[in-house]
Enzyme design. Structure first.
Site, PDB file in Angstrom:
ATOM      1  N   THR A  85       1.249  -0.442  -7.777  1.00 15.90           N
ATOM      2  CA  THR A  85       0.117  -0.434  -6.847  1.00 15.90           C
ATOM      3  C   THR A  85      -0.826  -1.597  -7.098  1.00 15.90           C
ATOM      4  OG1 THR A  85       0.274   1.933  -6.565  1.00 15.90           O
ATOM      5  CG2 THR A  85      -1.868   0.958  -6.107  1.00 15.90           C
ATOM      6  N   TYR A 125       0.002   3.015   1.391  1.00 12.58           N
ATOM      7  CA  TYR A 125       0.185   1.567   1.234  1.00 12.58           C
ATOM      8  C   TYR A 125       1.590   1.342   0.717  1.00 12.58           C
ATOM      9  CZ  TYR A 125      -0.451   2.981  -3.564  1.00 12.58           C
ATOM     10  OH  TYR A 125      -0.317   3.633  -4.763  1.00 12.58           O
ATOM     11  N   THR A 128       1.698   2.733 -12.018  1.00  8.73           N
ATOM     12  CA  THR A 128       1.149   3.725 -12.949  1.00  8.73           C
ATOM     13  C   THR A 128       2.045   4.947 -13.131  1.00  8.73           C
ATOM     14  OG1 THR A 128      -0.136   4.647 -11.132  1.00  8.73           O
ATOM     15  CG2 THR A 128      -1.246   3.068 -12.565  1.00  8.73           C
ATOM     16  N   ASP A 129       3.050   5.119 -12.260  1.00 14.19           N
ATOM     17  CA  ASP A 129       3.849   6.349 -12.343  1.00 14.19           C
ATOM     18  C   ASP A 129       4.659   6.454 -13.629  1.00 14.19           C
ATOM     19  OD1 ASP A 129       2.773   7.131  -9.982  1.00 14.19           O
ATOM     20  OD2 ASP A 129       4.561   6.825  -8.763  1.00 14.19           O
ATOM     21  N   LYS A 146      -0.452   9.542 -17.330  1.00 16.68           N
ATOM     22  CA  LYS A 146      -1.117   9.757 -16.039  1.00 16.68           C
ATOM     23  C   LYS A 146      -1.444  11.242 -15.918  1.00 16.68           C
ATOM     24  CE  LYS A 146      -0.639   7.917 -11.426  1.00 16.68           C
ATOM     25  NZ  LYS A 146       0.277   7.334 -10.440  1.00 16.68           N
ATOM     26  N   GLU A 200       8.292  29.851 -31.539  1.00 15.63           N
ATOM     27  CA  GLU A 200       8.945  30.154 -30.247  1.00 15.63           C
ATOM     28  C   GLU A 200      10.460  30.292 -30.368  1.00 15.63           C
ATOM     29  OE1 GLU A 200       8.044  31.059 -27.341  1.00 15.63           O
ATOM     30  OE2 GLU A 200       5.896  30.635 -27.352  1.00 15.63           O
TER      31      GLU A 200
HETATM   32  N1  LIG Z   1      -0.502   3.739  -8.683  1.00 17.32           N
HETATM   33  C1  LIG Z   1       0.766   3.310  -8.740  1.00 17.32           C
HETATM   34  O1  LIG Z   1       1.009   2.267  -9.301  1.00 17.32           O
HETATM   35  C2  LIG Z   1       1.832   4.199  -8.167  1.00 17.32           C
HETATM   36  C3  LIG Z   1       3.112   3.550  -7.780  1.00 17.32           C
HETATM   37  N2  LIG Z   1       3.970   4.532  -7.156  1.00 17.32           N
HETATM   38  C4  LIG Z   1       3.863   2.948  -8.950  1.00 17.32           C
HETATM   39  O2  LIG Z   1       3.938   3.540  -9.978  1.00 17.32           O
HETATM   40  O3  LIG Z   1       4.404   1.891  -8.828  1.00 17.32           O
END
Ligand SMILES: NC(=O)C[C@H](N)C(=O)O
Length: 337
Positions: free
Chosen positions: A20, A34, A100-101, A173, A294
């Site tokens: 992103t 986007y 970020t994923d 995340k 557990e």
């Molecule tokens: N905020 C992001 O970067 C999400 C995106 N789907 C990615 O991980 O490339």
């Protein structure tokens, strides 16, 4: 005179992989709708002209992908490029722009395999650069500031998001729609404000120079898969992963890494077939799985992931399995990293 000033600045290389932070939307109100991985690295750098005041930056486009599409081969390619740059005298720090994923996976991977004390900073954004209040510009500025800061050396791979400096080991995340998306169950290491780093904690786990793993010695990552625990779960996913050649299965368990009575027998059977079984927890705010709590891990010869979430556990298991097939060694590694 200008040349003299230039010399004092740190040399920082920005390796761009997409995400992103390189995304573009149709209008300024599109903060969530986007296309990721559109803007090339030189345009990203040109978009933050203030970077040249804090470092000599140059960019390389390694990939242009959304991070959910990252593969093990991509990790190896990126890791080897980072290692090569880190050996160069004319490189003081490295920034990796990333979606970020799966940023938390790549940051942990690099933290395990890069034999360097030079700062390596992974950074992303939650909004594309075309959106109002886009966060990528400042996150990137912060990343370059930290990567060029000698005080960031030897602290493992770092992540700069939302003014915080987080450890690549345990940050993840936690929220998918806010700019304060990244959290660590153990807190941030520091803050970066107006280009200056402020440190409050240090990582206690082995990393980078102190790690026994070396990207130069890894040519392939063994297959490790993650199966999710939930009510009414059965053995289907575990068996499918085994049939597809998984060398280890991360059980993304409920609570303390608990395992359904319907699944326990199949995991015992798969372990007897040589597949490593690693219990982790998918609880949101930080799981904490202990041996023989557990489930009788000693009796079943299973491993626990301790505080590592399932996706981090996958990374560590893949890296560790390049070096050992022994479950006791694997458990030692899970305690130490
Ligand atoms: N905020 C992001 O970067 C999400 C995106 N789907 C990615 O991980 O490339």
């Amino acid at each position: 005179e200008e040349a003299k000033v230039q010399k004092k600045l740190a040399n920082v290389v920005i390796l761009a992989t997409g995400g992103t932070i390189a995304g573009a939307g149709a209008s300024a109100t599109n903060s969530a709708t986007y296309t990721a991985a559109k803007v090339p690295v030189d345009a990203l750098i040109a978009g933050v002209p203030q970077l040249k005041d804090i470092a000599n930056v140059r960019g390389e486009q390694v990939f242009q992908i959304a991070s959910e599409s990252f593969s093990n081969d991509d990790l190896l390619k990126l890791g080897k490029r980072v290692a090569k740059l880190a050996r160069q005298d004319d490189v003081d720090g490295i920034v990796i722009t990333h979606g970020t994923d799966t940023l938390e996976e790549t940051a942990f991977f690099l933290n395990l395999v890069e034999k360097t004390d030079k700062p390596i900073v992974v950074v992303g954004s939650m909004r594309p650069g075309t959106a109002m209040s886009a966060d990528g510009m400042l996150n990137l500025y912060d990343a370059v500031a930290v990567a060029g800061d000698p005080s960031a050396r030897g602290k493992g791979v770092l992540v700069t998001m939302n003014d915080e400096i987080l450890s690549g080991r345990d940050t993840g995340k936690a929220v998918n729609i806010r700019t304060e998306a990244f959290k660590s169950p153990w807190g941030a290491l520091g803050m970066v404000v107006e280009g200056k780093s402020y440190w409050f904690r240090l990582p206690a786990k082995r990393h980078t120079s102190g790690s026994e793993f070396d990207i130069e010695k890894i040519s392939a990552l063994p297959r490790v898969d993650i199966a999710y625990g939930y009510g009414n779960v059965d053995e289907t996913a575990y068996r499918a992963f085994a049939q597809s050649g998984a060398k280890a299965i991360i059980h993304a368990g409920t609570g303390n890494g608990s395992v359904s009575s319907r699944v326990v027998p199949v995991l015992q059977e798969l372990r007897k077939d040589g597949i490593q079984i690693i219990r982790s927890s998918h609880v949101n705010q930080g799981g904490f799985v202990l041996r023989n709590a557990e489930q009788p891990d000693d009796q079943y010869d299973w491993v626990v992931a301790h505080d590592l979430n399932p996706q981090k556990a996958r990374i560590l298991a893949s890296v560790a399995l390049t070096q050992t097939q022994d479950s006791k060694e694997l458990q030692r590694i899970f305690w130490e990293y």
